[in-house]
Scaffold this active site. Structure first.
Site, short mmCIF file in Angstrom:
data_model
loop_
_atom_site.label_atom_id
_atom_site.label_comp_id
_atom_site.label_asym_id
_atom_site.label_seq_id
_atom_site.Cartn_x
_atom_site.Cartn_y
_atom_site.Cartn_z
N ARG A 1 36.07 47.25 48.48
CA ARG A 1 36.80 45.64 49.11
C ARG A 1 35.73 45.21 50.18
O ARG A 1 35.53 44.28 49.82
CB ARG A 1 37.50 46.89 50.53
CG ARG A 1 38.57 47.49 50.70
CD ARG A 1 39.34 47.43 52.15
NE ARG A 1 38.31 49.09 52.88
CZ ARG A 1 39.76 49.96 52.78
NH1 ARG A 1 40.27 50.14 51.93
NH2 ARG A 1 38.53 51.26 52.86
N ARG B 1 24.84 51.69 53.66
CA ARG B 1 24.55 52.61 54.41
C ARG B 1 22.99 52.84 53.34
O ARG B 1 22.63 53.02 52.37
CB ARG B 1 25.08 53.91 53.39
CG ARG B 1 26.05 54.56 54.86
CD ARG B 1 26.27 54.46 55.67
NE ARG B 1 27.45 54.83 56.70
CZ ARG B 1 28.20 53.06 57.12
NH1 ARG B 1 27.25 52.30 56.93
NH2 ARG B 1 29.22 53.82 57.92
N GLU C 1 17.56 55.96 59.77
CA GLU C 1 17.83 55.16 61.16
C GLU C 1 17.59 56.20 62.52
O GLU C 1 18.46 57.67 62.45
CB GLU C 1 18.86 54.97 61.21
CG GLU C 1 19.54 52.79 60.84
CD GLU C 1 20.71 52.73 60.25
OE1 GLU C 1 22.12 53.06 61.52
OE2 GLU C 1 21.02 52.09 59.28
N HIS D 1 21.66 47.20 61.65
CA HIS D 1 22.98 47.72 61.49
C HIS D 1 23.59 46.86 62.33
O HIS D 1 24.84 47.94 63.06
CB HIS D 1 22.96 49.02 61.40
CG HIS D 1 24.01 50.22 60.76
ND1 HIS D 1 23.97 51.36 60.67
CD2 HIS D 1 25.11 49.21 61.01
CE1 HIS D 1 25.39 51.27 59.76
NE2 HIS D 1 25.44 50.72 59.84
N ILE D 2 23.96 46.15 62.33
CA ILE D 2 24.98 44.91 62.91
C ILE D 2 25.78 43.94 62.23
O ILE D 2 26.19 43.20 62.50
CB ILE D 2 24.34 43.90 63.92
CG1 ILE D 2 23.39 43.12 62.86
CG2 ILE D 2 23.08 45.08 64.53
CD1 ILE D 2 22.45 42.02 63.88
N ALA D 3 26.06 45.39 60.82
CA ALA D 3 26.97 43.49 59.91
C ALA D 3 28.66 43.41 60.31
O ALA D 3 28.96 42.54 59.93
CB ALA D 3 26.83 44.68 58.25
#
Ligand code: DGY
Length: 382
Positions: A173, A271, A300, A318-320
């Site tokens: 996706r 990831r 992380e 990690h704010i996508a």
């Protein structure tokens, strides 16, 4: 974690649901309240340990919404089962932090939150691509340090993406959406590697190429290549979008970095462990024109030594998926997964088509249960 680190919504609810973090929006709480749930929400921004979560589950808990930072395996699923738990939902589309096999062993349905973060995450991969290619962060730091003395022909030269080749590893996706954005926006040719062909993507780009041709413009192309290496060798920018499992751990290692163009861009919003981060640091040191955009990290929240000192790397925490619409939508889906199972609803059959759950008349279903068949949650039948 003390009692002050939790707040309770709808204290009179007859079912007890724990959500380990505050989530954006209020719709998810309305959904759970309508299912007669009392919701206990962790207000601390600290990452909870397995012990702390176990303690919170206690001896009676009907369902949990957990985070990708928590390890949901034997210890937590057995605790949840013993507390009478009937449902778990990850507040994420990815669920590599969840041992679905163990949840299935205990008969616990596992939910995730697909379909509301596809474009949002792809947009962040695009942002990282151009921040890296056009040296936005370096330029910003230069300005703030008041080093700008006037326009220069040689200041912060970067890379043009228009009409170049974009590579995607993992054309699910999000990967396919990133690919479409890059092809449509910047008329790039696409090369991708995925064990499964994405016919929709291939047909879409073919049709777009024909459209361009009809306008008298150069068409774009799309090729699925045999191996990841084949993509890495020819692409000017490569964005990583595989799921994380044993086959994709350290997919990007010293050897594979070594086959990329010296001035290529590498983007990762999937990831962290998909990249051998220590190898990446070395590669960036020895290839100053190689540029990287990272949303995720191998250990992380830590970064490998040296990463943060590199000018050719853009790093975000990690704010996508971090837009208000998406994160509220994820909350609604996670809440609806728990409420749906506790209400005895069936599982929605189409993880790509979950938007009806955000509308005014949501289906009476659990939007996305990844082990529905295995734990005997019936398919939604209307
Ligand atoms: C996910 O959903 O898997 C992202 O990493 C966080 O939104």
């Amino acid at each position: 974690m003390g009692a002050n680190d939790w707040r309770t919504h709808n204290p009179s609810g007859s079912k007890r649901v724990v959500c380990t973090k505050e989530l954006p929006g209020t719709r998810w709480l309305e959904v759970l309240e309508a299912a007669d749930c009392k919701v206990e929400i962790g207000t601390s921004t600290d990452i909870l340990s397995v012990e702390e979560i176990k303690e919170k589950i206690g001896d009676r808990c009907d369902g949990v919404i957990g985070q990708l930072t928590e390890k949901w395996g034997e210890e937590l699923f057995s605790a949840l089962k013993n507390a009478g738990g009937k449902a778990y939902s990850n507040y994420a589309v990815g669920y590599n932090n969840v041992d679905v096999g163990v949840a299935t062993k205990y008969g616990i349905p596992v939910g995730n939150t697909p379909g509301v973060l596809t474009e949002t995450t792809a947009e962040m991969a695009i942002s990282l691509t151009f921040s890296a290619a056009r040296r936005v962060v370096e330029g910003d730091a230069f300005m703030r340090a008041e080093k700008y003395k006037g326009w220069l022909p040689t200041l912060y030269l970067g890379e043009l993406m228009n009409r170049k080749t974009v590579g995607v590893l993992g054309a699910g996706r999000i990967g396919a959406t990133y690919a479409k954005m890059m092809v449509e926006g910047f008329k790039m040719n696409l090369v991708y590697f995925d064990p499964y062909p994405n016919e929709y993507l291939e047909n879409y780009i073919k049709a777009y190429g024909e459209f361009l041709k009809a306008q008298g413009d150069e068409p774009v192309t799309c090729q699925r290549l045999e191996t990841a290496e084949d993509v890495l060798k020819v692409a000017d920018v490569v964005s990583l979008h595989p799921i994380l499992d044993d086959t994709t751990f350290h997919l990007m290692n010293t050897e594979r970095l070594g086959v990329m163009k010296d001035n290529a861009i590498l983007v990762n919003a999937s990831r962290g462990p998909v990249i051998d981060e220590a190898a990446l640091v070395e590669h960036c040191k020895s290839h100053p024109n190689f540029r990287v955009g990272l949303d995720v990290f191998e250990d992380e929240p830590l970064m490998k030594p040296g990463l943060k000192d590199l000018d050719n790397v853009v790093i975000v925490p990690h704010i996508a998926s971090a837009t208000i619409w998406t994160r509220s939508g994820m909350a609604t889906l996670a809440g609806s997964n728990i409420a749906g199972i506790l209400n005895g609803y069936g599982a929605w059959p189409d993880p790509d088509g979950v938007l009806p759950f955000l509308g005014d008349n949501p289906p009476k279903a659990a939007p996305s249960i990844v082990n529905a068949e295995e734990v005997g949650v019936a398919a939604y039948s209307g």
